[in-house]
Design an enzyme around this catalytic site. Structure first.
Site, PDB file in Angstrom:
ATOM      1  N   HIS A 172      -1.225  -9.772  -3.832  1.00  0.00           N
ATOM      2  CA  HIS A 172      -2.074  -8.830  -4.568  1.00  0.00           C
ATOM      3  C   HIS A 172      -2.789  -9.507  -5.737  1.00  0.00           C
ATOM      4  CE1 HIS A 172      -3.511  -5.147  -6.398  1.00  0.00           C
ATOM      5  NE2 HIS A 172      -2.876  -4.386  -5.524  1.00  0.00           N
ATOM      6  N   GLU A 232      -6.640  -7.544  -0.126  1.00  0.00           N
ATOM      7  CA  GLU A 232      -5.261  -7.619   0.344  1.00  0.00           C
ATOM      8  C   GLU A 232      -5.182  -7.459   1.863  1.00  0.00           C
ATOM      9  OE1 GLU A 232      -3.120  -4.519  -2.003  1.00  0.00           O
ATOM     10  OE2 GLU A 232      -5.103  -4.359  -2.936  1.00  0.00           O
ATOM     11  N   ASP A 240     -11.211   1.640  -3.168  1.00  0.00           N
ATOM     12  CA  ASP A 240      -9.764   1.424  -3.055  1.00  0.00           C
ATOM     13  C   ASP A 240      -9.372   1.872  -1.654  1.00  0.00           C
ATOM     14  OD1 ASP A 240      -7.139   0.854  -3.493  1.00  0.00           O
ATOM     15  OD2 ASP A 240      -6.793   2.381  -5.039  1.00  0.00           O
ATOM     16  N   HIS A 242       3.485   0.086  -2.683  1.00  0.00           N
ATOM     17  CA  HIS A 242       3.830  -1.337  -2.771  1.00  0.00           C
ATOM     18  C   HIS A 242       5.335  -1.588  -2.815  1.00  0.00           C
ATOM     19  CE1 HIS A 242      -0.321  -2.177  -2.906  1.00  0.00           C
ATOM     20  NE2 HIS A 242      -0.525  -2.084  -4.199  1.00  0.00           N
ATOM     21  N   ASN A 255       0.821  -1.197   0.000  1.00  0.00           N
ATOM     22  CA  ASN A 255       0.000   0.000   0.000  1.00  0.00           C
ATOM     23  C   ASN A 255       0.864   1.260   0.000  1.00  0.00           C
ATOM     24  OD1 ASN A 255      -2.459   1.613   0.167  1.00  0.00           O
ATOM     25  ND2 ASN A 255      -3.399  -0.223   1.025  1.00  0.00           N
ATOM     26  N   ARG A 256       0.296   2.391   0.411  1.00  0.00           N
ATOM     27  CA  ARG A 256       0.937   3.681   0.213  1.00  0.00           C
ATOM     28  C   ARG A 256       1.587   4.217   1.492  1.00  0.00           C
ATOM     29  NH1 ARG A 256      -3.549   3.309  -2.999  1.00  0.00           N
ATOM     30  NH2 ARG A 256      -3.203   3.912  -5.185  1.00  0.00           N
TER      31      ARG A 256
END
Length: 392
Positions: A211, A351, A285, A137, A111-112
């Site tokens: 993922h 995820e 998302d 990621h 993720n971010r």
């Protein structure tokens, strides 16, 4: 009569042994198997291998060493018809030339991370940025693009493959040398386990997941995943800003299109432009805060069912969150398996992970890993069949 008696006894013994041998054949055949093969070569000549795990109920998983990727997951429907339920490519060249997050092992941090920066023990680290200003990621050279090394392959009752990767100190900006293993296991019930383990020689941060993008009707199906029913046992989720970074709020799902507690068909809410969060994400998302929290053993994080085929996917995890991504950036420019063009909603990702941007948001907990305190995450993709067709 004595000779006849012993002859009859020997005949009975031979018949018994024959019956036992016949009975043992299905048991031996039922054991899950692991088959090793080649999947091609990298441009520098490095061999990429594939290991196919097969169970007695028709479930098969193919894992390739490029990205420690779940390249295929095949499952039967209620009529026994087998289909691959994951998006991806048929060949290595496409994974290299047109990279995407389709089944890969994601790290060092899934993720971010906002601005691609975080501070640990008073020192600020700048990570490689690949999502505008953010790191996504693990960065442009994340674990999804590395060739992993197979260390063990086993046949069943639980078939498995273990792969290893060493990420050097400073890789993509992360501190510490990180030794990572991922083990895929498949049993005869259709449960594909994924075990992540990582150790570091310095304090660092780690958040690993898989993922895969799923379409339980079979990848490339005419209507994609949008007619399928998703359940997420979570009362709250994490709203995001325009850069898809969590704002820090933990918002109730009650009365919103983020409420999947009782199951929701995916086309119900995906295009609801009255919810600003749907507009920001171009769909879903977001990270859901699982009611179970972090657990010692995997517990349910999500359930996806295709009412037509009856195929069911349950995702279990030890982590406290699950990112649900509705394939919003599949825009028809990617041609995947069997020449299928992938569009929005043709597959969804579920995820399991720690919360996005945790290193910059202490209220989310900790992603810290240090010497002597390894990182562990166990997740499971459990495939089954619902025998009766239900309304979407």
């Amino acid at each position: 009569m004595t000779g006849d008696f012993w002859e009859r006894q020997m005949m009975r013994t031979r018949l018994l042994l024959t019956a036992c041998a016949i009975a043992l054949v299905p048991a031996a055949a039922a054991a899950a198997t692991a088959e090793r093969s080649s999947f091609g070569k990298m441009p520098d000549g490095t061999m990429v291998e594939a290991v196919t795990l097969s169970g007695k109920n028709g479930v098969r998983a193919r894992i390739i060493t490029f990205g420690a990727t779940l390249q295929a997951l095949e499952a039967p429907d209620r009529n026994g018809k087998v289909a691959d339920v994951t998006l991806g490519y048929d060949d290595l060249a496409s994974y290299i030339a047109k990279p995407n997050y389709w089944g890969q092992t994601i790290g060092r941090y899934a993720n971010r991370i906002a601005g691609g920066k975080f501070t640990l023990d008073g020192k600020t680290y700048q990570l490689a940025q690949n999502d505008k200003a953010n790191s996504l990621h693990g960065g442009p050279g994340g674990f999804d693009k590395a060739v992993w090394r197979i260390t063990e392959v086993k046949d069943g009752p639980v078939a498995s493959v273990t792969m290893k990767l060493t990420s050097p100190d400073g890789d993509q900006g992360y501190p510490g040398k990180l030794d990572v293993t991922v083990t895929y296991t498949l049993d005869d019930s259709g449960a594909l386990g994924i075990d992540f383990h990582a150790t570091s020689d310095r304090p660092t941060i780690v958040n690993l997941t898989n993922h895969a993008l799923f379409d339980m009707a079979g990848e490339g199906s005419p209507y994609g995943a949008l007619g399928q029913r998703l359940t997420i046992p979570a009362s709250r989720y994490l709203p995001v800003d325009d850069a898809l970074i969590p704002t820090g709020e933990r918002r109730s799902v009650e009365g919103t299109v983020f409420d999947f507690r009782r199951g929701r068909t995916l086309h119900d809410g995906l295009r609801d432009g009255t919810d600003p969060q749907i507009v920001i994400g171009r769909g879903w998302d977001h990270n859901w805060i699982l009611d179970k929290g972090a657990t010692a053993e995997p517990q349910l994080a999500a359930r996806l069912e295709d009412p037509k085929s009856g195929r069911v996917l349950e995702v279990l995890t030890t982590e406290p969150g699950v990112q649900f991504y509705s394939g919003n950036f599949l825009d028809g420019t990617m041609v995947g398996k069997k020449g299928h063009v992938y569009r929005m909603g043709d597959g969804i990702a579920l995820e399991p992970q720690k919360f996005p941007d945790t290193p910059n948001q202490p209220a989310f907990g900790s992603a810290r890993v240090e010497p002597g305190k390894p990182y562990r995450h166990r997740m499971v993709y459990r495939v089954s069949v619902a025998r009766d067709e239900v309304a979407g």
